[in-house]
Design an enzyme around this catalytic site. Structure first.
Site, PDB file in Angstrom:
ATOM      1  N   GLU A 143     -42.638  16.395 -56.720  1.00 36.52           N
ATOM      2  CA  GLU A 143     -44.086  16.641 -56.579  1.00 36.52           C
ATOM      3  C   GLU A 143     -44.861  16.555 -57.897  1.00 36.52           C
ATOM      4  OE1 GLU A 143     -44.355  20.379 -54.513  1.00 36.52           O
ATOM      5  OE2 GLU A 143     -43.341  19.617 -52.740  1.00 36.52           O
ATOM      6  N   ASN A 196     -38.957  12.874 -55.410  1.00 34.98           N
ATOM      7  CA  ASN A 196     -39.320  13.439 -54.114  1.00 34.98           C
ATOM      8  C   ASN A 196     -40.776  13.900 -54.122  1.00 34.98           C
ATOM      9  OD1 ASN A 196     -38.326  14.378 -51.455  1.00 34.98           O
ATOM     10  ND2 ASN A 196     -38.718  16.442 -52.254  1.00 34.98           N
ATOM     11  N   HIS A 207     -44.150  15.675 -44.066  1.00 36.76           N
ATOM     12  CA  HIS A 207     -44.638  16.890 -43.401  1.00 36.76           C
ATOM     13  C   HIS A 207     -45.697  16.477 -42.376  1.00 36.76           C
ATOM     14  CE1 HIS A 207     -42.680  19.585 -46.231  1.00 36.76           C
ATOM     15  NE2 HIS A 207     -43.204  18.924 -47.232  1.00 36.76           N
ATOM     16  N   GLU A 215     -37.794  16.194 -45.634  1.00 37.32           N
ATOM     17  CA  GLU A 215     -38.104  17.511 -45.060  1.00 37.32           C
ATOM     18  C   GLU A 215     -38.428  17.427 -43.573  1.00 37.32           C
ATOM     19  OE1 GLU A 215     -40.194  20.142 -47.748  1.00 37.32           O
ATOM     20  OE2 GLU A 215     -39.403  19.069 -49.483  1.00 37.32           O
ATOM     21  N   ASP A 243     -40.729  18.072 -41.175  1.00 33.73           N
ATOM     22  CA  ASP A 243     -41.071  19.176 -40.283  1.00 33.73           C
ATOM     23  C   ASP A 243     -42.241  18.745 -39.411  1.00 33.73           C
ATOM     24  OD1 ASP A 243     -42.345  19.103 -42.708  1.00 33.73           O
ATOM     25  OD2 ASP A 243     -42.614  21.263 -42.884  1.00 33.73           O
TER      26      ASP A 243
END
Length: 256
Positions: free
Chosen positions: A127, A167, A204, A233, A235
């Site tokens: 990030e 990432n 996300h 991730e 989600d």
């Protein structure tokens, strides 16, 4: 195949999940994790605040608990994460300049030395970009614009065998500024021989956001630079579960 992991393995891929050490005593949780997946990531147990709470004093008990649980079941493990503006221990948050730069290098060497030769991949840097594609103004960025390159070169020296990843989130839409910023960095690294093996897209899709129509273009564009692409991730909440099918199909359509 009847499980996610085995189905992915049929085309040389993996299907993973993140787990928390404190949840492994929940038999429903651990049974599903061990049955369905063939790659495991620690939710928080390998982050900087967890692995080096005091400067020079490393602790790997929680990370090792997850590593041992996974490898005892024949599952591979991704490391997450080494250099990040968030979840830094207090002592690291108070540093700046050359002192922080050295602390970052020491942290990478300490954690990667412990897991040397054991992991499939590491999220080396997490990030580091703003939404417009510029660099995030973190304490790490304040040590100099080359800090990401230094992190990756340090990581490669610390473990020659593990895949080194960058990432980030909101880099799924190919036309978005942040996506282009990360793409340009990876292209630059590849052109100059900076060691980078993979790019992780956090994907996300929460709060009703959805899979962009150009998502597969993003995957294939990164892959064309010579890096693997991982969805790290994934989600999907408050959105159609068909998002999972779309994500998976896009991955199956891109060789890397």
């Amino acid at each position: 195949a009847s499980t996610l992991g085995a189905a992915a393995a049929q085309s040389g891929r993996y299907f993973g999940t993140a787990i928390a050490a404190g949840r492994l005593s929940d038999s429903t949780y651990s049974t599903i994790a061990g049955r369905e997946f063939n790659m495991i990531t620690a939710e928080n147990e390998m982050k900087p605040d967890a692995t080096q709470p005091q400067r020079g004093q490393f602790t790997f008990s929680s990370g090792d608990q997850i590593y041992n649980w996974a490898t005892q079941r024949g599952l591979k493990v991704r490391g997450h994460t080494l250099a990040w503006h968030a979840q830094q221990p207090g002592w690291m948050q108070s540093l700046s300049g050359g002192n922080l730069r050295q602390a970052m290098i020491d942290h990478i060497n300490g954690v990667m030395g412990h897991y040397r030769g054991k992991l499939a991949a590491w999220d080396v840097v997490n990030e580091a970009f703003n939404e417009d594609g510029s660099r995030r103004q973190s304490n790490l960025q304040g040590t100099g614009n080359d800090w990401i390159e230094v992190a990756f070169r340090t990581a490669r020296a610390a473990d020659p065998s593990v895949k080194l990843c960058y990432n980030d989130y909101n880099i799924e839409n190919w036309s978005y500024g942040k996506t282009q910023g990360v793409y340009n960095m990876v292209r630059d690294f590849k052109s100059r021989g900076v060691p980078i093996d993979c790019v992780g897209l956090q994907t996300h899709f929460t709060g009703g956001s959805s899979l962009p129509g150009n998502f597969q273009t993003t995957l294939s564009s990164f892959a064309a630079l010579g890096v693997d692409v991982a969805l790290t991730e994934v989600d999907v909440t408050n959105a159609s579960t068909s998002q999972y099918a779309g994500l998976t199909q896009a991955c199956l359509n891109v060789p890397r």
